[in-house]
Design an enzyme around this catalytic site. Structure first.
Site, mmCIF file in Angstrom:
data_model
loop_
_atom_site.group_PDB
_atom_site.id
_atom_site.type_symbol
_atom_site.label_atom_id
_atom_site.label_comp_id
_atom_site.label_asym_id
_atom_site.label_seq_id
_atom_site.Cartn_x
_atom_site.Cartn_y
_atom_site.Cartn_z
ATOM 1 N N THR A 164 -15.214 13.741 2.509
ATOM 2 C CA THR A 164 -15.037 12.388 3.035
ATOM 3 C C THR A 164 -15.499 12.381 4.485
ATOM 4 O O THR A 164 -14.854 12.967 5.357
ATOM 5 C CB THR A 164 -13.568 11.942 2.934
ATOM 6 O OG1 THR A 164 -13.157 11.982 1.563
ATOM 7 C CG2 THR A 164 -13.400 10.515 3.449
ATOM 8 N N LYS A 203 -14.489 5.115 -1.078
ATOM 9 C CA LYS A 203 -13.422 6.110 -0.895
ATOM 10 C C LYS A 203 -12.505 5.709 0.259
ATOM 11 O O LYS A 203 -11.276 5.857 0.167
ATOM 12 C CB LYS A 203 -14.055 7.479 -0.617
ATOM 13 C CG LYS A 203 -13.065 8.595 -0.216
ATOM 14 C CD LYS A 203 -12.102 8.946 -1.330
ATOM 15 C CE LYS A 203 -11.105 10.028 -0.929
ATOM 16 N NZ LYS A 203 -11.693 11.351 -0.780
ATOM 17 N N LYS A 209 9.654 -13.642 -4.614
ATOM 18 C CA LYS A 209 11.093 -13.611 -4.899
ATOM 19 C C LYS A 209 11.679 -12.237 -4.580
ATOM 20 O O LYS A 209 12.675 -12.114 -3.844
ATOM 21 C CB LYS A 209 11.344 -13.943 -6.366
ATOM 22 C CG LYS A 209 12.819 -13.880 -6.777
ATOM 23 C CD LYS A 209 12.975 -13.693 -8.277
ATOM 24 C CE LYS A 209 12.562 -12.293 -8.685
ATOM 25 N NZ LYS A 209 12.851 -11.986 -10.111
#
Length: 330
Positions: free
Chosen positions: A123, A198, A274
């Site tokens: 990466t 990525k 909610k």
């Protein structure tokens, strides 16, 4: 016709170099793998079955020994890997190491033949991938950014996702090799797109980890067993798909009222607002700060493309978290 013209025509007719190592059925060339760490080693192990052979390289020579024992060839440098390998996978630490492996003094480009593919699984910055792809193209070499997702467990099981940025024909040339270790290869787009995908995936990953810490603080303050809560989360996410279950559209644009997805996401927004308001009310009573919960209540509907619901609008207008029993009963 002159001899010069014939030679020129012959040059024009020369076929382009084959991209990558070929297929298992068509005299495949060797593949290479550089970086045999926690992620790289289990990926490379599955490449031992590639019929063209495997060449491995690591800064720790001892890391290559188990692969050599099973039939792989060890190389001392990336350049040595590229002497024979026509697809070279790179799994190293960071941008600087990738640059060195690809274009350093002993890098892949020193020996790589035209048509060779370099697949960067690390990466890194998308701009680094684009820059290096340009450098490689000048040598007739293809570079794709191909980061993976699934962690070490996915690597061990051969179930990783790999997100590939590069021309379609280069992606297709890599698929027979990637299929040995990735359960989900994805063509993300042009060079750099694999890294961008990525980074978006990991943004979700680590924001969710931060949200997990916030939810754990609330659970702990409420006297809930956090380990048991974790078991519930893992069990139900395996059924519902977790955050990925709402990533169904091809755009983040607002949804028209007559669109099919408008009803789907309006329903999910109602449930979410909610539950978020109830959780924020519990946090207020227990004096637990829930900043991500507050942001989620404000932005959930807008993120879905249907805008905020009544609970979120009232909470925003009041500047406080709202617990509406009538809304909660719907």
């Amino acid at each position: 016709m002159s001899t010069g013209q014939s030679a020129e025509q012959n040059v024009d007719q020369e076929p382009a170099p084959r991209i990558g190592p070929g297929t298992p059925e068509d005299s495949p060339a060797p593949v290479g793998f550089i970086g045999l760490g926690n992620m790289g080693a289990p990926i490379a192990r599955r490449l031992l079955t590639w019929p063209g052979g495997l060449v491995v390289c690591d800064v720790r020579p001892e890391a290559t020994e188990p692969f050599v024992a099973e039939g792989a060839t060890a190389a001392a440098t990336p350049a040595e890997v590229a002497r024979t390998a026509r697809l070279v996978s790179v799994t190293v630490l960071d941008d600087a190491q990738v640059r060195d492996v690809v274009d350093g003094p002993d890098g892949i480009l020193r020996t790589a033949a035209p048509g060779t593919v370099i697949a960067v699984h690390s990466t890194i910055s998308d701009s680094t991938a684009v820059e290096l792809a340009g450098v490689c193209a000048a040598a007739g070499v293809h570079l794709v950014d191909a980061p993976v997702s699934g962690g070490a467990p996915g690597a061990e099981k051969g179930e990783l996702a790999v997100m590939v940025g590069g021309p379609r024909e280069v992606y297709e040339a890599c698929k027979p090799v990637f299929a040995l270790w990735a359960a989900m290869p994805v063509h993300a787009g042009e060079v750099g797109s694999g890294t961008r995908m990525k980074l978006a995936r990991n943004l979700l990953h680590f924001i969710s980890f931060t949200a997990t810490a916030e939810a754990s603080r609330l659970a702990e303050a409420a006297g809930v067993d956090i380990a048991k809560l974790g078991r519930v989360v893992r069990h139900t996410d395996a059924i519902t798909g977790g955050a990925g279950a709402v990533m169904l559209r091809e755009t983040t644009a607002p949804i028209d009222a007559d669109d099919f997805w408008h009803g789907v996401f309006t329903h999910v927004r109602g449930l979410g607002e909610k539950d978020l308001s109830l959780a924020l009310s519990l946090g207020e009573r227990l004096e637990v700060d829930l900043p991500l919960g507050t942001i989620a209540l404000r932005d959930l509907g807008t993120g879905f493309g249907v805008g905020p619901g009544e609970i979120a609008r009232r909470a925003t207008a009041a500047g406080v978290d709202v617990d509406d029993d009538d809304e909660g009963a719907r």
